[in-house]
Design a protein around this motif. Sequence first.
Motif, PDB file in Angstrom:
ATOM      1  N   SER A 149       0.978  -1.044   0.140  1.00  0.00           N
ATOM      2  CA  SER A 149      -0.089   0.319  -0.071  1.00  0.00           C
ATOM      3  C   SER A 149       1.024   1.740  -0.126  1.00  0.00           C
ATOM      4  N   ILE A 150       1.724   1.252   1.614  1.00  0.00           N
ATOM      5  CA  ILE A 150       2.661   2.391   0.829  1.00  0.00           C
ATOM      6  C   ILE A 150       3.627   2.520  -0.261  1.00  0.00           C
ATOM      7  N   LEU A 151       4.282   1.606  -0.777  1.00  0.00           N
ATOM      8  CA  LEU A 151       5.123   1.480  -2.291  1.00  0.00           C
ATOM      9  C   LEU A 151       3.710   2.503  -3.294  1.00  0.00           C
ATOM     10  N   TYR A 152       2.669   2.156  -3.288  1.00  0.00           N
ATOM     11  CA  TYR A 152       1.847   2.477  -4.213  1.00  0.00           C
ATOM     12  C   TYR A 152       1.487   3.979  -4.248  1.00  0.00           C
ATOM     13  N   LEU A 153       0.895   3.685  -2.593  1.00  0.00           N
ATOM     14  CA  LEU A 153      -0.281   5.281  -2.615  1.00  0.00           C
ATOM     15  C   LEU A 153       1.969   6.658  -2.514  1.00  0.00           C
ATOM     16  N   TYR A 154       2.844   5.728  -1.859  1.00  0.00           N
ATOM     17  CA  TYR A 154       3.973   6.829  -2.019  1.00  0.00           C
ATOM     18  C   TYR A 154       4.501   7.072  -2.658  1.00  0.00           C
ATOM     19  N   GLY A 155       5.049   5.959  -4.119  1.00  0.00           N
ATOM     20  CA  GLY A 155       5.952   5.793  -4.497  1.00  0.00           C
ATOM     21  C   GLY A 155       5.220   5.996  -6.190  1.00  0.00           C
ATOM     22  N   GLU A 156       4.192   5.067  -6.409  1.00  0.00           N
ATOM     23  CA  GLU A 156       3.602   5.224  -7.804  1.00  0.00           C
ATOM     24  C   GLU A 156       3.879   3.968  -8.307  1.00  0.00           C
ATOM     25  N   LEU A 157       4.451   3.181  -7.125  1.00  0.00           N
ATOM     26  CA  LEU A 157       4.882   2.148  -7.942  1.00  0.00           C
ATOM     27  C   LEU A 157       4.199   0.682  -8.414  1.00  0.00           C
ATOM     28  N   LYS A 158       3.967   0.988  -9.856  1.00  0.00           N
ATOM     29  CA  LYS A 158       3.287  -0.492 -10.970  1.00  0.00           C
ATOM     30  C   LYS A 158       3.294  -1.830  -9.538  1.00  0.00           C
ATOM     31  N   ASN A 159       4.358  -1.652 -10.078  1.00  0.00           N
ATOM     32  CA  ASN A 159       4.782  -3.923  -8.951  1.00  0.00           C
ATOM     33  C   ASN A 159       5.853  -3.595  -7.794  1.00  0.00           C
TER      34      ASN A 159
END
Length: 304
Positions: A149-159
């Motif tokens: 969740s934090i990697l997607y929300l705060y890093g906008e990382l698709k993987n």
Amino acid sequence: MSDENITYHIPVLLNESIDGLNLENGKVFVDVTFGGGGHSKEILRRLGDDGRLLGFDQDQDAERNIVDDNRFTFVRSNFRYLANFLRYHGIDEIDGLLADLGVSSHHFDDSERGFSFRFDGKLDMRMNQKASMTAADILNTYEEEQLASILYLYGELKNSRKLASVIVKSRATTSIKNTSDFINIVQPLFGRDREKKEMAKVFQALRIEVNQEMEALKEMLYSAAEYLRPGGRLSVITYHSLEDRIVKNFIKSGNFEGKIEQDFFGNIQSPFKLINNKVITPTPEEIERNPRSRSAKLRIAEKK
């Protein structure tokens, strides 16, 4: 302040951001991101003898740069506590607030702080070195779903899900302590052409979570709206889309979702009006002098 301290951080959009404050003698201003003191020093240079400036910073390193000036008060605190400290200092309203939301070059260049993947060091990333949670704590204790969740929300990382899965599997064998440990785990998931950009996003996500940056920003903006007098100015420099969206929406609508609400007469119910309808960005000359400024955006608003 010595020349050595000034290099702590080169101020971005210095003149534009301070021009936006519309400085006047006898007024009260706040720099909520004191850092190397560059913006504060320029405010004091322009401010009259009867003006007042408060500078906020939660990082103990910033204390080395404190300005020796009886018009200046240093507050060692996260800017999310703006309202508390204004009350503590007996201030009922302020005339302008400046925020430079970027992480200083001082932090990125200090290998011991763990902000950059360019150096090996402990995975720390705390702006407030007295805070309890580090980036290593997050990587070693968060559930896989939380990490994703934090990697997607705060890093906008698709993987983000794949990254989280690999992190959890790796830490089951050996805890993740240093930047080199972490890079060796996630680097194989990135193509060589985008490796540095993707790694920067991962480190950004961890830093934001460690320091609760989005929550702190929202609390500070609410307090700014409460304490700015009518006609008072808000001058905010952002660097990535997450924080810029929060600032843009709040100025436009008075909320963080950007939901426009109107009164009976069709007037937008926002506490601010934009001073610069078009976002201000650095000149090519400034970017050449200070590459860190490349992604900077300045928004200036006035309290209605």
